[in-house]
Design a protein around this motif. Sequence first.
Motif, PDB file in Angstrom:
ATOM      1  N   GLU A  38     -17.368  -1.209  54.342  1.00 48.19           N
ATOM      2  CA  GLU A  38     -16.398  -1.229  55.428  1.00 48.19           C
ATOM      3  C   GLU A  38     -15.738   0.142  55.604  1.00 48.19           C
ATOM      4  O   GLU A  38     -15.622   0.660  56.707  1.00 48.19           O
ATOM      5  N   GLU A  39     -15.348   0.720  54.466  1.00 44.98           N
ATOM      6  CA  GLU A  39     -14.697   2.038  54.484  1.00 44.98           C
ATOM      7  C   GLU A  39     -15.668   3.110  54.995  1.00 44.98           C
ATOM      8  O   GLU A  39     -15.299   3.979  55.783  1.00 44.98           O
ATOM      9  N   LEU A  40     -16.906   3.012  54.553  1.00 41.02           N
ATOM     10  CA  LEU A  40     -17.917   3.987  54.968  1.00 41.02           C
ATOM     11  C   LEU A  40     -18.159   3.886  56.481  1.00 41.02           C
ATOM     12  O   LEU A  40     -18.223   4.886  57.190  1.00 41.02           O
ATOM     13  N   GLU A  41     -18.227   2.652  56.951  1.00 41.71           N
ATOM     14  CA  GLU A  41     -18.448   2.423  58.377  1.00 41.71           C
ATOM     15  C   GLU A  41     -17.323   3.046  59.211  1.00 41.71           C
ATOM     16  O   GLU A  41     -17.574   3.778  60.170  1.00 41.71           O
ATOM     17  N   GLU A  42     -16.096   2.799  58.795  1.00 44.67           N
ATOM     18  CA  GLU A  42     -14.943   3.364  59.509  1.00 44.67           C
ATOM     19  C   GLU A  42     -14.994   4.880  59.511  1.00 44.67           C
ATOM     20  O   GLU A  42     -14.713   5.535  60.515  1.00 44.67           O
ATOM     21  N   THR A  43     -15.350   5.443  58.368  1.00 40.14           N
ATOM     22  CA  THR A  43     -15.387   6.900  58.228  1.00 40.14           C
ATOM     23  C   THR A  43     -16.458   7.509  59.125  1.00 40.14           C
ATOM     24  O   THR A  43     -16.219   8.512  59.796  1.00 40.14           O
ATOM     25  N   LEU A  44     -17.615   6.894  59.172  1.00 40.28           N
ATOM     26  CA  LEU A  44     -18.695   7.431  60.012  1.00 40.28           C
ATOM     27  C   LEU A  44     -18.286   7.402  61.488  1.00 40.28           C
ATOM     28  O   LEU A  44     -18.554   8.350  62.235  1.00 40.28           O
ATOM     29  N   ILE A  45     -17.592   6.352  61.882  1.00 38.36           N
ATOM     30  CA  ILE A  45     -17.146   6.279  63.277  1.00 38.36           C
ATOM     31  C   ILE A  45     -16.105   7.366  63.548  1.00 38.36           C
ATOM     32  O   ILE A  45     -16.151   8.044  64.568  1.00 38.36           O
ATOM     33  N   LEU A  46     -15.200   7.579  62.583  1.00 36.34           N
ATOM     34  CA  LEU A  46     -14.202   8.655  62.714  1.00 36.34           C
ATOM     35  C   LEU A  46     -14.852  10.021  62.832  1.00 36.34           C
ATOM     36  O   LEU A  46     -14.317  10.936  63.447  1.00 36.34           O
ATOM     37  N   CYS A  47     -16.021  10.172  62.237  1.00 31.08           N
ATOM     38  CA  CYS A  47     -16.757  11.448  62.287  1.00 31.08           C
ATOM     39  C   CYS A  47     -17.549  11.590  63.577  1.00 31.08           C
ATOM     40  O   CYS A  47     -18.395  12.463  63.691  1.00 31.08           O
ATOM     41  N   ASP A  48     -17.306  10.720  64.542  1.00 32.18           N
ATOM     42  CA  ASP A  48     -17.939  10.789  65.861  1.00 32.18           C
ATOM     43  C   ASP A  48     -19.417  10.435  65.864  1.00 32.18           C
ATOM     44  O   ASP A  48     -20.153  10.775  66.777  1.00 32.18           O
ATOM     45  N   ILE A  49     -19.830   9.741  64.833  1.00 35.12           N
ATOM     46  CA  ILE A  49     -21.240   9.366  64.753  1.00 35.12           C
ATOM     47  C   ILE A  49     -21.555   8.237  65.735  1.00 35.12           C
ATOM     48  O   ILE A  49     -22.710   8.032  66.109  1.00 35.12           O
ATOM     49  N   GLY A  50     -20.508   7.577  66.218  1.00 34.66           N
ATOM     50  CA  GLY A  50     -20.697   6.557  67.252  1.00 34.66           C
ATOM     51  C   GLY A  50     -20.956   5.184  66.649  1.00 34.66           C
ATOM     52  O   GLY A  50     -21.498   5.062  65.551  1.00 34.66           O
ATOM     53  N   VAL A  51     -20.569   4.165  67.380  1.00 37.53           N
ATOM     54  CA  VAL A  51     -20.644   2.798  66.861  1.00 37.53           C
ATOM     55  C   VAL A  51     -22.092   2.372  66.617  1.00 37.53           C
ATOM     56  O   VAL A  51     -22.427   1.873  65.548  1.00 37.53           O
ATOM     57  N   SER A  52     -22.966   2.616  67.597  1.00 35.50           N
ATOM     58  CA  SER A  52     -24.313   2.071  67.412  1.00 35.50           C
ATOM     59  C   SER A  52     -25.087   2.830  66.329  1.00 35.50           C
ATOM     60  O   SER A  52     -25.809   2.221  65.544  1.00 35.50           O
ATOM     61  N   ALA A  53     -24.922   4.158  66.257  1.00 36.65           N
ATOM     62  CA  ALA A  53     -25.598   4.909  65.184  1.00 36.65           C
ATOM     63  C   ALA A  53     -25.049   4.479  63.828  1.00 36.65           C
ATOM     64  O   ALA A  53     -25.798   4.274  62.869  1.00 36.65           O
ATOM     65  N   THR A  54     -23.726   4.296  63.747  1.00 37.59           N
ATOM     66  CA  THR A  54     -23.104   3.894  62.487  1.00 37.59           C
ATOM     67  C   THR A  54     -23.647   2.540  62.033  1.00 37.59           C
ATOM     68  O   THR A  54     -23.989   2.353  60.855  1.00 37.59           O
ATOM     69  N   GLN A  55     -23.755   1.613  62.978  1.00 38.19           N
ATOM     70  CA  GLN A  55     -24.271   0.288  62.595  1.00 38.19           C
ATOM     71  C   GLN A  55     -25.699   0.377  62.078  1.00 38.19           C
ATOM     72  O   GLN A  55     -26.059  -0.254  61.084  1.00 38.19           O
ATOM     73  N   ARG A  56     -26.505   1.196  62.752  1.00 37.19           N
ATOM     74  CA  ARG A  56     -27.885   1.362  62.275  1.00 37.19           C
ATOM     75  C   ARG A  56     -27.928   1.987  60.889  1.00 37.19           C
ATOM     76  O   ARG A  56     -28.705   1.578  60.025  1.00 37.19           O
ATOM     77  N   ILE A  57     -27.056   2.977  60.667  1.00 32.67           N
ATOM     78  CA  ILE A  57     -27.023   3.658  59.362  1.00 32.67           C
ATOM     79  C   ILE A  57     -26.622   2.677  58.261  1.00 32.67           C
ATOM     80  O   ILE A  57     -27.252   2.612  57.203  1.00 32.67           O
ATOM     81  N   ILE A  58     -25.568   1.898  58.515  1.00 29.59           N
ATOM     82  CA  ILE A  58     -25.087   0.954  57.502  1.00 29.59           C
ATOM     83  C   ILE A  58     -26.146  -0.121  57.204  1.00 29.59           C
ATOM     84  O   ILE A  58     -26.401  -0.467  56.050  1.00 29.59           O
ATOM     85  N   GLU A  59     -26.780  -0.597  58.269  1.00 33.62           N
ATOM     86  CA  GLU A  59     -27.826  -1.613  58.101  1.00 33.62           C
ATOM     87  C   GLU A  59     -28.964  -1.092  57.211  1.00 33.62           C
ATOM     88  O   GLU A  59     -29.399  -1.759  56.280  1.00 33.62           O
ATOM     89  N   GLU A  60     -29.419   0.121  57.556  1.00 32.34           N
ATOM     90  CA  GLU A  60     -30.488   0.753  56.772  1.00 32.34           C
ATOM     91  C   GLU A  60     -30.064   0.959  55.322  1.00 32.34           C
ATOM     92  O   GLU A  60     -30.843   0.766  54.395  1.00 32.34           O
TER      93      GLU A  60
END
Length: 299
Positions: A38-60
């Motif tokens: 959860e924390e990693l997901e929030e951080t990636l979004i804060l880094c402008d990685i975007g919601v859909s890229a972040t979701q794909r990254i977390i899933e992988e």
Amino acid sequence: MNIFGKIRDGLKKTRDSVSAMVGDVISSFSKIDEDFYEELEETLILCDIGVSATQRIIEELRLKVKADKITETAGVKKQLIEIIADLLTFDDVAIEEPCIVLVVGVNGVGKTTSIGKLAKLFKEDGKKVYLAAADTFRAAAVEQLSEWGARANVKVIKYGQGADPAAVVYDAIDSAKHNNVDLLICDTAGRLHNKKNLMNELSKINRVIDKSYSEASKKTYLVVDATTGQNAVVQAKEFSEAADLSGVILTKLDGTAKGGIVCAISAELNLPVVFVGVGEAIDDLHPFDAQEFAANLLE
Ligand SMILES: Nc1nc2c(ncn2[C@@H]2O[C@H](COP(=O)(O)OP(=O)(O)OP(=O)(O)O)[C@@H](O)[C@H]2O)c(=O)[nH]1
Ligand SMILES: [Mg+2]
């Protein structure tokens, strides 16, 4: 300074930010659990990685963690680099010559500057390059492209301000054909009165290219300014409706801590980033390397 040094410098702001923020998450959790994700997901979004890229990254990441039986967060960084590199890797990015490169994007993002830099890059690679001054809309656009042409030492095909851009492209193609040019790079206007005008102009130029030089391959590169953050994604979406985009040139990566935007653009639009701009000088444009970028982003 060697080329990698320059890219590293250009990406320094980004690297400090994304790698430091992800590093913080990794060091504040030792075990991989739901809170960590959860924390990693929030951080990636804060880094402008975007919601859909972040979701794909977390899933992988979840899949990899499971498959490799990783339990400690310390093992995650290497996986993240691989996942992000993978996300940014596309087929069919190579240019087949002869090629007509159409450079599009809203005003001020760095189209003309990037064209000058591209001309130099390709020329140094032994290619014959011509430029077409098809931004006939903005005052001084033709002169600006001519200056870049002189700097890169390549020929510029131009009419004056107010001329029909499609006619400029038509003439440039004629000249490129007769002189065995490998790459014809066309500048275009960043702002027309409205979106419909812009679309009409781009489709007219495209029709001219298809009719008069169907043997050539075609690339349409969208230039976006990395400092505009998520706005860059919005622009890319609008342009992808007006033109069949082949890839993105991401400029001004030297001026932002938001290099994560590269991931957002690639994932949201399913488009490769092909070149990155890291400064105003003629040598400050580099072919994009997904592996190197991902490593730089996180290490
Ligand atoms: N720091 C930095 N500045 C850049 C980069 N690329 C372009 N610029 C600057 O951005 C400004 C706009 O660049 P242009 O090339 O004129 O942009 P354009 O898209 O052609 O603009 P219009 O023709 O008005 O639509 C200039 O001051 C460039 O020097 C880059 O990678 N880094
Ligand atoms: Mg311009």
